[in-house]
Design an enzyme around this catalytic site. Structure first.
Site, PDB file in Angstrom:
ATOM      1  N   CYS C  89      50.311   2.721  30.199  1.00 16.27           N
ATOM      2  CA  CYS C  89      49.460   1.688  31.097  1.00 16.27           C
ATOM      3  C   CYS C  89      49.095   0.921  31.649  1.00 16.27           C
ATOM      4  CB  CYS C  89      48.545   3.374  30.847  1.00 16.27           C
ATOM      5  SG  CYS C  89      47.196   3.614  32.874  1.00 16.27           S
ATOM      6  N   HIS C 204      51.837   9.189  30.008  1.00 12.98           N
ATOM      7  CA  HIS C 204      51.250   8.584  28.429  1.00 12.98           C
ATOM      8  C   HIS C 204      51.750   9.731  27.225  1.00 12.98           C
ATOM      9  CE1 HIS C 204      47.409   6.502  28.916  1.00 12.98           C
ATOM     10  NE2 HIS C 204      48.125   6.429  30.731  1.00 12.98           N
ATOM     11  N   GLU C 206      50.767   9.516  24.307  1.00 12.57           N
ATOM     12  CA  GLU C 206      49.759   9.900  23.116  1.00 12.57           C
ATOM     13  C   GLU C 206      49.169  11.107  23.756  1.00 12.57           C
ATOM     14  OE1 GLU C 206      49.469   7.400  25.279  1.00 12.57           O
ATOM     15  OE2 GLU C 206      47.560   7.000  25.954  1.00 12.57           O
TER      16      GLU C 206
END
Lengths: 734, 79, 230
Positions: C89, C204, C206
């Site tokens: 990002c 993302h 994560e």
């Protein structure tokens, strides 16, 4: 510089400051002399409706605020509740209505910023943002622009500070055409032994200003929030403040770092009425005085006067009382985060707020009477006339089309156009995203989770404030219950019209009465809140809107359920009694364009019984999905479950002598739909019977169409198409 | 002295903001706007008094920070 | 198996740093080093992550200030030594602003922030960041950005495509084009440098490593790096 602090205080000047003759007389009595211009400004903002709650406090005092799990109730920056393991949840909802109408992006953004500060001021790390938004009719020429700007502002601020915006509610009604409502809520997490309050203490202790510099932003914003709009209000644009989420993010990190030491005695954010209200609250709360040298205040613009400095509403600023001799250590933290840090004064034993500017004392006000003897009004009020009960409602031409019209209406259509503009997942603990009954975020690193919801049904409150007030509280309680959480406490954001009109005051009193009753029966106290009055343009008030933010706890987040059935062949069980109440319903509004009748009565004891049963079943792991039945009634709830799971269902329900459309769309309260694995359904029904809870099997999940009694089958794909269509289509038109 | 810098998107780089403005203008009845490109305007107060040196310094600033030369052009006025 | 040593760079307004730290700790079994943007030294690690957020407020251009900060010079040195770098990002924006990866990330075509789950096709699983996925696998990962619209000139795009450096592409759930959340060229969601040690992506991973978060498709990304190390 031509500024004169000692101008003659004329009647006109007093009126311009929004003080009545009686209020000004009280001001003279407190001071024992004529105020200076700076002092007049301070009195004016402190005694504005927004800061003093002068019209509402008599009634607010009647709300239940205590429970064994309440650590701090109303009166602090935000409410604090115990969630075990030395942890606390700190939360509050607040309005930013007037600024958002004038400049929707900045108004909404600074609303989010302000509520974040209320929460982290107390030592909490913000973990979730919510909101409750009300716009005018979709046909009103300003609605698109306002909706677009508000949503972007909320996202722009929350996304940047890195706090997930996990949900909220959005309503449209013509009563908000000239007064939209932007109510922002924040929830934070703190350790119970690290909670910070605002009461100043320690004579001689340094008072420190941190954050952004002070400019001429929003001067008289608090007074603006307390005045009715007129046609020329849009000229007031320059008073709207601009938010800087980057600075807010730095301020959060710097303050939390400071709070992890033992240097802080007291801390308070500068919200409405900026330096004035923060210093008066801190000093009066601690029974001490403050001595400020205004030359030390970090200033963004040249030639600022004491009057401007005290009334500025520049954002992202805090006031802190430090332990003596710790200024250097504290400054190092703010230097690291590149924020202004200035010792602007010290605590005195005078009890006065004493302001010096270029060597001259420009204000010297006893803070205790300023804060505590503020005017309190027992405004005349009249009870809202009961509405005539609704007569018979004609059946729709086609039930299938009626359901599609309902779920595709502005009131019930999908809000994904809004939610996609919010970062709903940052912090990686969001386990229930917007679109369900309540949002759920995990308590980081534990098994616990917090459920959060905002709710209010203004058309009920308008038809019957007492029932509406009850329903708003009960619906949040039901929403939290429906995900498996134990509801703990609420924050309220009470938006009403002009309290000087007895009928508006009657709405306020009625809603409070209903809320009080619900809070008592449900054991669900109010721990924080805010009142926004004068939401009125040219004599037309908004629907009474006591927005409620509810917070609940899941001890074990793995038991949480959503509204989406998990598998084909699950049994659908309807909890609660269906009577087909169509008064003040969304069906009546959407299908017939009528707002008539009485709202569905709320039986609080029944709410509690049914809710406690549902929660126990979820906790026992017996339930695959659960949805509370509210706006739009049973069929809308079923359609929402089908859409959430992208799976069909077949429902056959015998309504007896209830007309099919009343059975489908009636809004009787205290009801839920459970989706239960096939082999568990008997157990759930048996347990319901034992608990004296009305429960009936109404169908099962499966297939790719929604097939309901009296309604031609509708494919889930078609439902989704209609449900998701309205808002993007509406917003794509310039 | 003052430096005035305009940063604009290079031709051929899609400018969604510009497109949105053009669309809005036409919706408001302003016909005949054939293209809109949106950019940034940056004003610097410089201690430097030599225009040549100022120009060179600002060029460097533009290349290193103020513009992204992958997608943006810049123009500098020194006065 | 060698445990993977990692570090996460934190800028003042990074806001996905905690998420990245939590994910790395969970997957590698050890806490990543945290590198404050003003730190001079960076520890000897296998992988450095530039997390999401708004680094310095992103008022000029996303990632522009961060790309010029001293710590990023250290990250470049780490990459020059062959160390792995990921930018997610805002981290991807920083990597393009530094020139470590080609192209630029512009305002989304819709002009609006977009946060939702997207489907990604793994276009190249022969990288240290994707070897745990199947070639052509379609995975679900959330995006959350305002400026994820990948732009590069036609020559650069051709080069990226020809060299297999487009690692992730936005697709629909069937793996077909037509579900691009931001208007990026060639539906690009993530790219890699020629040496294959620096990867940038808008989505993302994560955020999706536990069932409770709605899925675990992000796990493969981190497992790939552990595989690559061994």
């Amino acid at each position: 510089m031509t500024w004169n602090n000692n101008v003659e205080i004329t009647d006109a000047l007093v009126r311009e400051h929004g003080l009545s003759a009686d209020e000004y007389a009280l001001c003279l009595k407190i001071l024992g002399r004529t105020p200076t211009l700076t002092e007049l400004g301070i009195f004016s903002v402190m005694w504005s409706e927004h800061c003093s709650y002068k019209s509402s406090k008599k009634h607010l005092k009647t709300l239940p605020t205590k429970a064994p799990w309440v650590i701090h109730g109303p009166g602090e920056n935000a409410g604090v509740i115990d969630i075990g393991d030395n942890q606390a949840i700190i939360f509050k909802m607040e309005s930013h209505n007037h600024p958002s109408y004038i400049e929707p992006y900045q108004g909404a953004a600074t609303g989010v910023g302000g509520i974040l500060r209320d929460v982290f001021t107390m030592g909490a790390r913000p973990i979730a943002n919510m909101n409750a938004l009300r716009f005018g009719s979709p046909d009103h020429p300003k609605t698109r622009h306002l909706l677009s700007g508000v949503v972007e502002g909320i996202g722009g601020y929350g996304n940047c500070v890195g706090v997930p915006t996990v949900g909220g509610e959005t309503n449209f009604h013509a009563s908000y055409d000239g007064n939209i409502l932007v109510n922002a809520m924040n929830v934070g997490l703190a350790d119970q032994d690290k909670i910070f309050l605002s009461a100043a203490a320690g004579i001689g202790n340094p008072v420190v200003y941190v954050g952004s510099k002070t400019g001429r932003d929003g001067i008289h914003g608090a007074t603006m929030a307390s005045a009715e709009f007129t046609e020329d209000t849009e000229e007031k644009r320059p008073t709207v403040q601009v938010g800087d989420p980057f600075t807010e993010k730095l301020l959060i990190e710097a303050c939390l770092e400071l709070m992890s030491t033992d240097m802080v005695v007291a801390i308070q954010d500068m919200g409405a009425a900026g330096l004035t209200s923060s210093s008066v609250e801190m000093a009066s709360g601690g029974g001490v005085g403050f001595d400020f040298n205004l030359d030390m205040v970090p200033q963004r613009e040249e030639g600022m006067t004491p009057y401007e400095m005290m009334l500025s509403e520049s954002q992202e600023r805090m006031l802190i009382v430090l332990k003596p001799g710790r200024e250097g250590e504290a400054k190092a933290i703010f230097d690291k985060w590149d924020l202004d840090f200035a010792v602007i004064g010290k605590i005195t034993d005078t009890g006065n707020l004493t302001l010096t500017f270029k060597g001259e004392v420009v204000a010297d006000i006893p803070t205790q009477p300023l804060a505590d003897n503020s005017p309190e009004y027992d405004r005349p009020w009249v009870r809202t006339e009961p509405k005539a009960p609704l007569g018979e409602v004609a059946a729709p031409a086609d039930m299938k089309q009626a359901l599609l019209d309902m779920i595709g209406s502005p009131h019930l259509c999908s809000r994904h156009w809004i939610w996609q503009q919010y970062d709903t997942q940052v912090m990686a603990d969001t386990i229930q995203k917007p679109g369900g009954d309540a949002a759920v975020v995990r308590v980081h690193g534990t098994d616990k989770a917090i459920a959060i919801t905002t709710d209010c049904t203004p058309r009920y409150c308008y038809a019957d404030p007492v029932e509406g007030g009850k329903q708003a509280v009960a619906e949040t309680w039901r929403n939290l219950t429906a995900v498996g959480a134990l509801p703990l406490a609420i924050t309220d954001c009470l938006n009403f019209g002009n309290p000087e009109r007895p009928e508006i005051m009657g709405q306020f009193v009625g809603c409070i009465e209903g809320m009080r009753e619900a809070c008592e029966v449900l054991d669900y106290p109010v721990v924080s809140g805010n009142v926004s009055l004068y939401n009125e343009t040219n004599g037309t008030g908004i629907h009474p809107t006591p927005a409620i933010g509810g917070v609940g706890l899941l001890q074990d987040s793995s038991i949480m359920v959503t509204i989406a059935p998990q598998a084909e062949g699950e049994i659908l069980i309807l909890i609660g009694e269906t009577k087909g109440h169509l008064g003040a319903s969304l069906y009546l509004e959407v299908m017939e364009g009528r707002e008539e009748g009485t709202p569905p009565p709320v039986d609080l004891a029944l709410e509690k019984k049914n809710g406690d049963f549902v929660r126990a079943q979820i906790e026992a792991g017996n339930i695959a999905a659960c949805h509370d039945i509210s706006d739009g009634g049973l069929y809308v709830a079923l359609a929402e479950m089908a859409m959430a799971s992208n799976m069909g269902m077949t429902v056959a329900i015998d309504g007896g002598n209830i007309p099919p459309h009343a059975l489908a769309f009636g809004e009787d309260q205290a009801r839920y739909i459970l989706s239960v694995p096939k082999n568990g359904a008997d157990t759930v029904l048996e347990m319901a019977q034992k608990a004296g809870v009305m429960a009936q099997t109404v169908g099962n999940t499966g297939g790719d169409a929604l097939t309901l009694t009296g309604t031609a089958p509708i494919s889930v794909a078609e439902l989704l198409d209609v449900h998701r269509g309205w808002m993007p289509d509406y917003m794509s038109i310039d | 002295m003052k430096a005035r810098i305009h940063v604009t998107l290079k031709n051929g780089v899609l400018d969604p903001q510009g497109k949105a403005i053009q669309h809005a203008l036409s919706a408001l009845g302003f016909g005949g706007v054939e293209d809109v490109r949106q950019g940034k305007y940056i004003e610097l107060d410089l201690a430097e008094t030599d225009p040549g040196k100022a120009q060179a310094a600002v060029e460097d600033m533009c290349k290193k920070l103020l513009s992204n030369t992958v997608i943006e052009n810049y123009t500098i006025e020194i006065e | 198996m060698t445990p993977m040593k990692t570090a996460v760079v934190v800028f003042p307004a990074s806001n996905c740093d905690r998420d990245m730290i939590t994910a790395l700790e969970k997957i590698t079994g050890q806490k990543p080093h945290i590198i404050w943007h003003q730190d001079d030294d960076i520890p000897d690690v296998d992988m450095i992550a530039l997390p999401g957020g708004f680094s310095f407020g992103d008022y000029l251009r996303c990632g522009a200030m961060a790309a010029r900060s001293p710590v990023v010079r250290k990250v470049i040195e780490h990459a020059d030594r062959g160390g792995h770098v990921i930018g997610v990002c805002n981290g991807f924006q920083v990597l393009t602003e530094t020139g470590l990866l080609p192209g630029a990330l512009m305002r989304n075509e819709s002009l609006k922030f977009v946060c939702r789950d997207v489907h990604l096709k793994v276009e190249n699983n022969d990288t240290p960041f994707t070897n745990a996925y199947e070639q052509g696998e379609v995975i679900t990962i959330p995006v959350a950005h305002h400026d994820g619209n990948y732009f590069a000139d036609p020559d650069t795009l051709t080069e990226l495509e020809d060299e297999g450096r487009v690692v992730f592409r936005y697709v629909d759930k069937r793996g077909q084009a037509g579900a691009n959340p931001n208007g990026s060229r060639n539906n690009i969601a993530g790219i890699i440098n020629r040496r294959k040690n620096i990867l940038g992506m808008m989505p993302h991973p994560e955020r999706l490593i536990e069932d409770a978060q709605g899925g675990t498709d992000g796990l493969g990304f981190f497992k790939s790096m552990i595989n690559a190390l061994n």
